[in-house]
Design an enzyme around this catalytic site. Sequence first.
Site, mmCIF file in Angstrom:
data_model
loop_
_atom_site.group_PDB
_atom_site.id
_atom_site.type_symbol
_atom_site.label_atom_id
_atom_site.label_comp_id
_atom_site.label_asym_id
_atom_site.label_seq_id
_atom_site.Cartn_x
_atom_site.Cartn_y
_atom_site.Cartn_z
ATOM 1 N N LYS A 72 29.237 26.757 36.890
ATOM 2 C CA LYS A 72 30.464 27.442 37.318
ATOM 3 C C LYS A 72 31.255 26.518 38.245
ATOM 4 C CE LYS A 72 31.863 31.881 39.451
ATOM 5 N NZ LYS A 72 31.361 33.078 40.144
ATOM 6 N N SER A 147 33.319 37.248 38.368
ATOM 7 C CA SER A 147 34.079 36.027 38.290
ATOM 8 C C SER A 147 33.418 34.930 37.447
ATOM 9 C CB SER A 147 34.312 35.490 39.695
ATOM 10 O OG SER A 147 33.086 35.148 40.311
ATOM 11 N N SER A 171 29.341 39.273 40.283
ATOM 12 C CA SER A 171 30.030 38.230 39.519
ATOM 13 C C SER A 171 29.176 37.499 38.491
ATOM 14 C CB SER A 171 30.648 37.209 40.472
ATOM 15 O OG SER A 171 31.887 37.684 40.947
#
Lengths: 476, 475, 97
Positions: A72, A147, A171
Site C-alpha cells: 500500500k 482505504s 481499512s
Amino acid sequence: MRELAELLQTGQVSSTELVIACLEQIKQTDGVINAFLTVDEQGALEQAAQSDARRARGEALSPWDGIPVAIKDNISTRGLRTTCASRILRNYHPVYDATVVERLKQAGLPILGKTNLDEFAMGSSTEYSAFGVTKNPHDPARVAGGSSGGSAAAVAAGQVPWALGTDTGGSIRQPSSFCGVVGLKPTYGRVSRYGVVALAPSLDQVGPLAKTVEEAAALFSLIAGEDPRDATSAGAPAFQVPRWNAAVVQGLRVGVPEEFFSSGLNAEVEAAVRRSLRTLEEQGAVLKPISLATNDYAIDTYLTLVTAEASSCLARFDGVRYGERVAAPDANTMFAKTRGAGFGAEVKRRIMLGTYVLSASHYEAYYEQAQRVRTLIKLEIARAFEQVDVIITPTTPSTAFRIGEKRNPLEMYLSDLYTATANLSGICALSLPCGYDSQGLPIGLQIMGDHYQEELVFQVGRVVEASVERGPKVEV
Amino acid sequence: MKYDVVIGLEIHVALLTESKFLCSCSTAFGAPPNTQCCPVCLGLPGSLPVVNEKAVEYAVKAGLALNCQVHTFSRFDRKNYFYPDLPKAYQITQDTYPLCTDGFLEYYIDDELRCTAITRLHLEEEAGKLIHSGSSIVDSEYSLVDYNRAGIPLIEIVTAPDITSPRQARLFLEQLRLVMRYIGVSDVKMEEGSLRCDANISLKPQGSPVLGTKVEIKNLNSFRALERALEYEVKRQSAVLERGGKIKQESRTWDERAGRTLSMRSKGDAPDYRYFPEPDLPPLQLDPAWVNCLKDTLPELPLARLRRLEESYGLSRYEATFLVNYPDFGDLFLELAKAGEDNTALVNLLMGDYARLAREQGHLAPGRIAELLRIVAEGLITHNQSKAVLEELFRSPLSPREIVRDKGWEVLRDAEQLRAMVQEALAANPDIVSRYRAGEERLWGYLVGQVMRAAAGKADPKVVNELLKEELARG
Amino acid sequence: MIGREEVIRMATLARLELSEEEIELYTRDLNSFLVSGKKLQQVDVSGITGTSHAVSVIHALRRDEVGESLPREAVLAEGPEVLDGYFKVPRIVEGQE
Ligand SMILES: [Zn+2]
C-alpha cells in the site's frame, strides 16, 4: 500460496516467471482497475532474478522467497515513490524502508509496486485518492472499498498473490470484504508501524491481504513481532503459521453481538453470515448471543480520535524538508499555501475537525470525552472475551457500493460501523468472504479475537472458509 | 510608589547523552549542518520515536538533585505548532503528567539562605537551528535550517514565581547550573545553548496580594543578560505604572547591544498548542527501586559541600564558595586535605597563582602539589620561592624536590655564610643602621630586604632575622 | 454553532489556505460533526480514565548508543529548496499564531 511455494521449491516455476505473469496481468487489467499507483517493473524483475539465483544455490531466504507482493502506498519503500495518494507527496521517494518492507525483502519477496488508497488512508472507497478511484474487480462500476482498496483489488484481480494494507478503522477488512479477499487487522502493536505514514498512531496497524486464510497467515508470519524502532510494539510476539486443525471449533464459544445484526444491515449479508454461523455450530461451536452496546458510539469515538491524531500527524507536511512546496514570501504563508494546494478535500476536512477537537476550549468536551468512551468500549470488549473465544459479525453492513454513491462524508464514515471497534480496543480481526449477494458481489464475515489471538482467528477463519462454496470467478 | 518584584524562571537544560532523545543520531556539538540526522529527527513520514533511557536517567537525577517528587508514572504529549525548525510540527514534551514536580533549590544571597520552589521538571526534545540571512530574524529575506540539534534531550525546569530581585534570579540560575554540573547531566554552557533561560516578571504595589501582569523575556544568553534584562524591566514597568499606565501581557526580547527589552511582534490570540497524549510513546513507568538507587548514587551537591568545607575544614565563606564554584578545585582540595595537608596553606595555594596556571594549563597531579606544600613546610624553600617552583611544575615533569635541587633553590641556612651577608649589608648602609638605632624601627624590613637580595631570595628569613638582631646588638 | 470566524481560526492554526467555498463547506461540516460530538457527550463516563494507548506497554526504552545518521545528500535529497547544506525557508514572521 502453498502451491506457489511448492512450485518454486521444485523449480517448476521461477520467481521471474511469476513476476512477469503479474506484470502481464497488471498490463491487461489495471487500465480499468487502477489498483497500482507505481509498478516497479525493473526492480521487481531484478529481485526475482536474485531470488531465482538464491533458489538455484539452495539458499532460499524463506519458503516464500520469490513470491511477489504489493505494498500500500502509505508504507515507505526506499527509493520507490511513496505518495500516500496525495498531491503533496507525488514525487516523494523515501530514503528508508518501513520495517515491514525490510522484513518482506529479508524473506525474499520481490516488491511489485505500490497500491492505491484514499489520500493518507482517509476514506472507505479510494474515491479520495488524488490519482483516481480503484474499481472493484467484481464490478468496475463499484468501489473496491478503502482505504486499502488498491491492495484488495490487486489481489482480487489476480495482479499479485498478496499485498500489505493498513487498517485504522476498517481499512483492510472493508475492502477485503468488498473485493472478496481475506484481510487481517492484527492486534495493535503486533506489527511494526515504523515507516508507515501515520493516520492515527493509536489505531493504525499494518496487515496482510491474500486470497486465502492460509496465505494471509503466511504473509502475517513474515511481518509480525516486536520492532525496536516502534515503542508500541514492545513485547509483541512473533507469529508462525499454525498446523491447521478444524477441531478448534469444537466447544468454541462464538459471541454473536446483536448490535451488529440490527437495522441497517443488508438482508443478504445477514443471511450469508448467519449461514456460516450455523455451519460452525454444526461443527461443534457454541453460539452465544452477546451485547456490545458501546458499538453505538464506536464511529463517533473513532472519528474524534482519528481526526485529532491525523491533524497532528499531517502537520509535518509543511514544504520544508520534503514534498511539494508552493512558494510564498514568508514561511507561514508558504505553509498555508503548500498545505492548501497539496491536500485534498477529505484530508482538509479531517484536519479541520481534528484541530477543532484538540483546540484548548474544546479538548475536554470532544477529545477527552472520546478517550473516555474509548475506555468503555475497551472494557466491554474485555468483558465479552471473558465469556467467548471469538466474536463473529458481518464485516460491513452492505456489499460494495457504486462509485459516487456516497456523497455525504458522514455516510461514508458509517462504512466502518462494524470494524472500528477492533481498532479502538486494540484486538485483532479477520475478514474473509462468506458468500455472494444476488448481484454476485462478495460478502465479508469478520472474526474478532482477543489481543494476540491471531492464531485462533485464523484457525476459525479456515474452518469458515472451507465451508463456503467458491463464488463466481472474477472476470475483468 | 514602591513595588514588589515577582520573577519566575523557565529553564532549558540540554542533557549530555551520547545519542539524541528519540533516535540514535549523535549529539556532538559543532558538526557540519544536517549531518547528524535520520528519518526520526527529520520527521520523515512514517518514522517513530523511541526514548533514550539515559535521558530519563539524567532527568530523574536532575529532579532528585532539585528535591523534586519523581513520579513513577509520567506521560509524553504533543505540543503542536508550526515553525521551520520543528521537524514534525509538534514537539514531544510532557504536559499533563510531568516526570517531576514540587521541588526546591536552596542557595545563598550574600549570607542569607534562600529557597526557590521548583514547580515542575519534564523531558522534551530540542528543535533545530535557524541561521538568518540578515543580521536578525526580522530583517532576513530567508533563513536556513540545520536539524543536527533537533531531537537532543532537554529538561525544562519551571520555578514558582518567588524570586524577588534580578540579582536573586541570577544567583538562582548560577546555583542551578552548578547543581547540573555536579550531577554530570549537562555541560550547561549558555554560549552553546545547553543552558537557556526565559524569565517571567511582574510588579505589584508593595505588600499587595494581587499579582501584576506578567511579561515574558526571551533571548537571555548569559547570566549578565538575565540580570540586566530584569533590571531594565523593573525600571520600565515601574515607569509605566507610575504614569498610571497598564502593563501589556506580552513576550519581549532582550537586545544585548542596546541594553533594553523590545516587544516581540504578536498577531492575534495567545497560541493554542493543542496538547494531547503522544500515541507513539507508551507512558513512562519507572521502577521505584531504580529511582531510589539513583538517589543513592547522587554525588554531594554544592550546598552540602559548602557547609562541609566551612564546618569541617574551617574555611571562610569566600574560600568555600571558590572551591564549590570550581568543583575541580574543590575535589583537589578535599583529596589533599584528606591526605593531611594543612587546610589554610592548601586553600591559599589553590586560590592563588595555582588557579591562574591550572585554568590555562590544566591541573597538576595531587602528589606534586602535596610535595610542594611539604617542602615549604619543611623549610626547604621559602614561601616566596614556592611561586617559582609552582611555575616550574607546570613546565617540567620533575618533582618539586628535583626542581629545587636542579635550580639550586634550597634555602640558605648556613649561619656563617649568612652572617657574612648580614655584616656586609650593615657595612654598606651605615646611614640606615644609625637611623634604626635612633628609633626608626620600620627600617628593619629594609635591612632584611638587603640581606635577602644578597642571598638571591634563598635565605631562611628566620635565620636572617636572628642574625640581624645579633649583629645590630653587637653594635 | 460554529461560525465562520471559528473556522478561519482553525484553518490558521492548521496552516491551511482555504478558498471561500471551502470555508463555507467546512463550516457546514464542522457543524454536522458537532451532532456526532454531542452524542458522545451524552455518555456517562464518570470515574472513567481516558485511553490514550490501545495496548499498555511498559519499558520501551532504547540504550544510549550512537547509530548511523543519513548521509547529508540523503537528508537534503527531498528538500524543495536547499542551500549550502541547509534547508532554505522564506522569511519567518515571528509570533504569528
Ligand atoms: Zn536522528
